[in-house]
Design a protein around this motif. Structure first.
Motif, PDB file in Angstrom:
ATOM      1  N   THR A  17       1.120  -1.210  -0.113  1.00  0.00           N
ATOM      2  CA  THR A  17      -0.090  -0.136  -0.012  1.00  0.00           C
ATOM      3  C   THR A  17       0.967   1.247   0.025  1.00  0.00           C
ATOM      4  O   THR A  17       0.583   2.277  -0.833  1.00  0.00           O
ATOM      5  CB  THR A  17      -0.984  -0.148   1.253  1.00  0.00           C
ATOM      6  N   HIS A  20       2.355   1.516  -3.500  1.00  0.00           N
ATOM      7  CA  HIS A  20       1.380   2.058  -4.495  1.00  0.00           C
ATOM      8  C   HIS A  20       1.208   3.366  -4.100  1.00  0.00           C
ATOM      9  O   HIS A  20       1.062   4.321  -5.195  1.00  0.00           O
ATOM     10  CB  HIS A  20       0.089   1.225  -4.253  1.00  0.00           C
ATOM     11  N   ARG A  23       4.219   5.719  -5.720  1.00  0.00           N
ATOM     12  CA  ARG A  23       4.208   5.678  -7.111  1.00  0.00           C
ATOM     13  C   ARG A  23       3.099   6.577  -7.658  1.00  0.00           C
ATOM     14  O   ARG A  23       3.293   7.089  -8.705  1.00  0.00           O
ATOM     15  CB  ARG A  23       4.304   4.089  -7.772  1.00  0.00           C
ATOM     16  N   TYR A  30       1.500   5.634 -14.297  1.00  0.00           N
ATOM     17  CA  TYR A  30       0.886   4.687 -13.367  1.00  0.00           C
ATOM     18  C   TYR A  30      -0.356   5.132 -12.796  1.00  0.00           C
ATOM     19  O   TYR A  30      -1.413   4.387 -12.742  1.00  0.00           O
ATOM     20  CB  TYR A  30       1.864   4.542 -11.992  1.00  0.00           C
ATOM     21  N   HIS A  34      -4.086   3.218 -13.506  1.00  0.00           N
ATOM     22  CA  HIS A  34      -4.899   2.641 -12.319  1.00  0.00           C
ATOM     23  C   HIS A  34      -6.264   3.381 -12.109  1.00  0.00           C
ATOM     24  O   HIS A  34      -6.945   3.214 -11.446  1.00  0.00           O
ATOM     25  CB  HIS A  34      -4.237   2.698 -11.001  1.00  0.00           C
TER      26      HIS A  34
END
Length: 272
Positions: A17, A20, A23, A30, A34
């Motif tokens: 987490t 993520h 990033r 990215y 997403h």
């Protein structure tokens, strides 16, 4: 009721987490892949929840988070089943870009759709742009748009990222109440023609001062990139070019200031 006893709890693995979240802040490709973005701080968190943004992940530190309203919202989201990561202060600071970590952050779902799905409405104006050199300038425009009651932003092509962390910070929570759509220039031309919108561009060689034009509601404001200004295609889209008068020898205003002046001129006009 203790956190561990909350109904519908969905704890997240902390290492992945954190990776993520980090990033999402540094990698636009990215973020877009997403369809998510990262926000932190009490103001942004509360504004996002108030405007109904989908929380894909909730990150918080009990020791850092002292704001009562934010603590209440964290509990409510956890009870509702929002995935969450409870972090130590050190873990939270590892992903925070704030000068003073407030102890609450979230991964949110991007909200941006096609132009065909929106109607002009009765707001004072829409703002269209294709490039922004300094993300903070877009954040300033978003704050002004919220202040004057503008409809939102039409992003031409893929050059502008409203979910850049610098934009989110500079918008001071205003981003979450604005509408964002993407379109090509051809789609914008058809949309403006279909709804009979007056299209106004800002340019140093404009025929009128920006505050001398009568602006119907809604109008469509087209803003150019900070250095190069409007492209030839964007100029061709405009029914009127307006200028912002300045004392001889001064530099041009930045995009945030220039666009804000135009939005206020539209908002002050009766719109008839």
């Amino acid at each position: 009721m203790a956190d561990e006893q909350l109904r519908g709890q969905c704890p997240l693995a902390i290492g992945p987490t954190l990776a993520h979240a980090a990033r999402l802040q540094r990698d636009r490709a990215y973020r877009d892949a997403h369809r998510q973005f990262f926000v932190e701080g009490v103001r942004n968190f509360v504004a996002a929840v108030d405007h109904g943004h989908t929380v894909d992940a909730l990150l918080y530190s009990e020791r850092l988070l002292t704001a009562p309203l934010a603590r209440k919202l964290v509990r409510q989201l956890k009870r509702a089943g929002a995935p969450f990561a409870r972090l130590t202060p050190e873990q939270f600071r590892s992903i925070s870009r704030a000068e003073r970590a407030a102890g609450v952050a979230a991964v949110l779902r991007q909200r941006i759709g096609p132009l065909a799905n929106v109607a002009p409405g009765t707001w004072p104006c829409w703002v269209a742009l294709s490039q922004v050199r300094a993300p903070g300038n877009l954040g300033t425009l978003v704050r002004t748009a919220a202040a004057v009651g503008a409809a939102g932003f039409i992003l031409l092509g893929n050059g502008v990222d409203p979910f850049d962390p610098a934009v989110v910070r500079a918008s001071m929570g205003a981003l979450f109440g604005q509408t964002f759509v993407r379109a090509s220039l051809a789609e914008l031309r058809r949309w403006a023609s279909q709804h009979q919108l007056m299209v106004v561009g800002a340019s140093p060689d404009g025929a009128l001062d920006y505050d001398q034009l009568r602006y119907p509601h809604p109008s469509l404001l087209v803003l150019g990139e900070e250095r190069s200004g409007l492209t030839a295609e964007e100029r061709a889209l405009c029914h009127q070019l307006v200028r912002i008068p300045m004392v001889a020898g001064t530099d041009s205003l930045n995009l945030g200031v220039a666009g804000s002046l135009l939005m206020y001129a539209v908002a002050r006009d009766p719109g008839e």
